[in-house]
Design an enzyme around this catalytic site. Structure first.
Site, short mmCIF file in Angstrom:
data_model
loop_
_atom_site.label_atom_id
_atom_site.label_comp_id
_atom_site.label_asym_id
_atom_site.label_seq_id
_atom_site.Cartn_x
_atom_site.Cartn_y
_atom_site.Cartn_z
N ASP A 151 -38.71 36.08 -23.89
CA ASP A 151 -39.13 35.34 -24.46
C ASP A 151 -40.65 33.82 -23.90
O ASP A 151 -40.15 34.39 -22.18
CB ASP A 151 -38.81 33.74 -25.69
CG ASP A 151 -37.91 35.04 -26.11
OD1 ASP A 151 -38.35 36.20 -27.01
OD2 ASP A 151 -36.45 34.51 -26.79
N TYR A 182 -28.11 39.36 -18.00
CA TYR A 182 -29.34 38.75 -17.92
C TYR A 182 -28.21 37.43 -17.19
O TYR A 182 -26.89 37.75 -16.99
CB TYR A 182 -29.63 37.71 -19.66
CG TYR A 182 -30.94 38.52 -19.97
CD1 TYR A 182 -32.22 38.04 -20.10
CD2 TYR A 182 -30.45 39.89 -20.55
CE1 TYR A 182 -32.94 38.99 -19.87
CE2 TYR A 182 -31.19 40.02 -20.70
CZ TYR A 182 -33.08 40.15 -21.11
OH TYR A 182 -33.93 40.53 -21.92
#
Length: 245
Positions: A52, A111
């Site tokens: 994003d 992540y």
């Protein structure tokens, strides 16, 4: 036509995300412009993770097909030369079989989310961590995080605009570790829903503040309603750190 696998790092701050958007520059767009500058053709660059706006990558993986043959190191260096105005670096380039797909061949994505748990303002890491001034109980956060491990319906923790066909995902890892005033949240899965990691992080911060218990987190998951989620953590602290194949 050779297929190239690229490993890329970038600062997501200036970009609207990996993927093309109408509202600003994208990492994908910058890479494709660099490829075109080298080979003269419009080439689509496919990424493993559609990060994003504001989300960073230490080792994003992408692939592209280029009609002209380049030595991998020459392609890497050429791309870096044309990307120089942008905070994007191509770490490696290699030729792979044409069956390789950066997104669909991935076995696991890793992540890391970084929190600066301190009262002081950020001087160095602005845009690269989330500053949370109130003390966090990281032991409680880690214990609660284990409630999310495994296969679940993660509707609560996905963006309302998520386009995934199913809200079910299998979460392999979600650890919370403190080192001084730095809190690191490490997570891995084959794939994640839109905003899933940041939604989980924000909810875990509520646990760290004592606003939620581990049972509250479990109940939020079970409700399968976006409205049951805690706050969504800002993108600043999120990094795609590795993709396994």
């Amino acid at each position: 036509m050779p297929r190239y696998k690229l490993t890329i790092e970038y600062d997501g701050g200036p970009f609207c995300g990996w993927q093309y958007q109408d509202n600003g520059p994208s990492v994908q767009g910058a890479l494709e412009a660099a490829v075109k500058a080298i080979c003269g053709d419009a080439v689509r660059v496919h990424g493993a993770g559609r990060t994003d706006a504001g989300v960073h990558a230490l080792a994003q993986v992408a692939h592209c097909d280029i009609a002209k043959h380049f030595a991998p190191n020459r392609l890497r260096d050429g791309l870096n030369a044309h990307l120089r105005p942008h905070p994007i670096g191509v770490l490696t380039a290699e030729i792979v079989p044409d069956t390789f797909e950066a997104r669909f061949s991935a076995l696991r994505r890793h992540y890391v989310y970084r929190i600066a748990n301190r009262r002081a303002n950020l001087a160095i890491d602005v845009g690269h961590v989330w500053r949370v001034p109130r003390p966090l109980d990281t032991l409680a956060m880690h214990a609660a995080a284990q409630r999310l491990i495994g296969k679940h319906d993660f509707t609560t923790f996905r963006d309302t605009e998520c386009q995934a066909k199913s809200p079910e995902k299998t979460l392999d890892q979600l650890d919370v570790v403190r080192n001084g005033d730095t809190v690191t949240i490490v997570t891995s899965a084959r794939s994640f829903l839109h905003s899933q990691v940041r939604s989980m992080v924000g909810s875990l911060v509520w646990v760290g503040h004592g606003r939620w218990s581990a049972d509250d987190l479990s109940n939020a998951l079970a409700e399968r309603r976006r409205e049951a989620c805690g706050p969504v953590a800002p993108p600043d602290g999120l990094y795609l750190v590795r993709v396994d194949y």
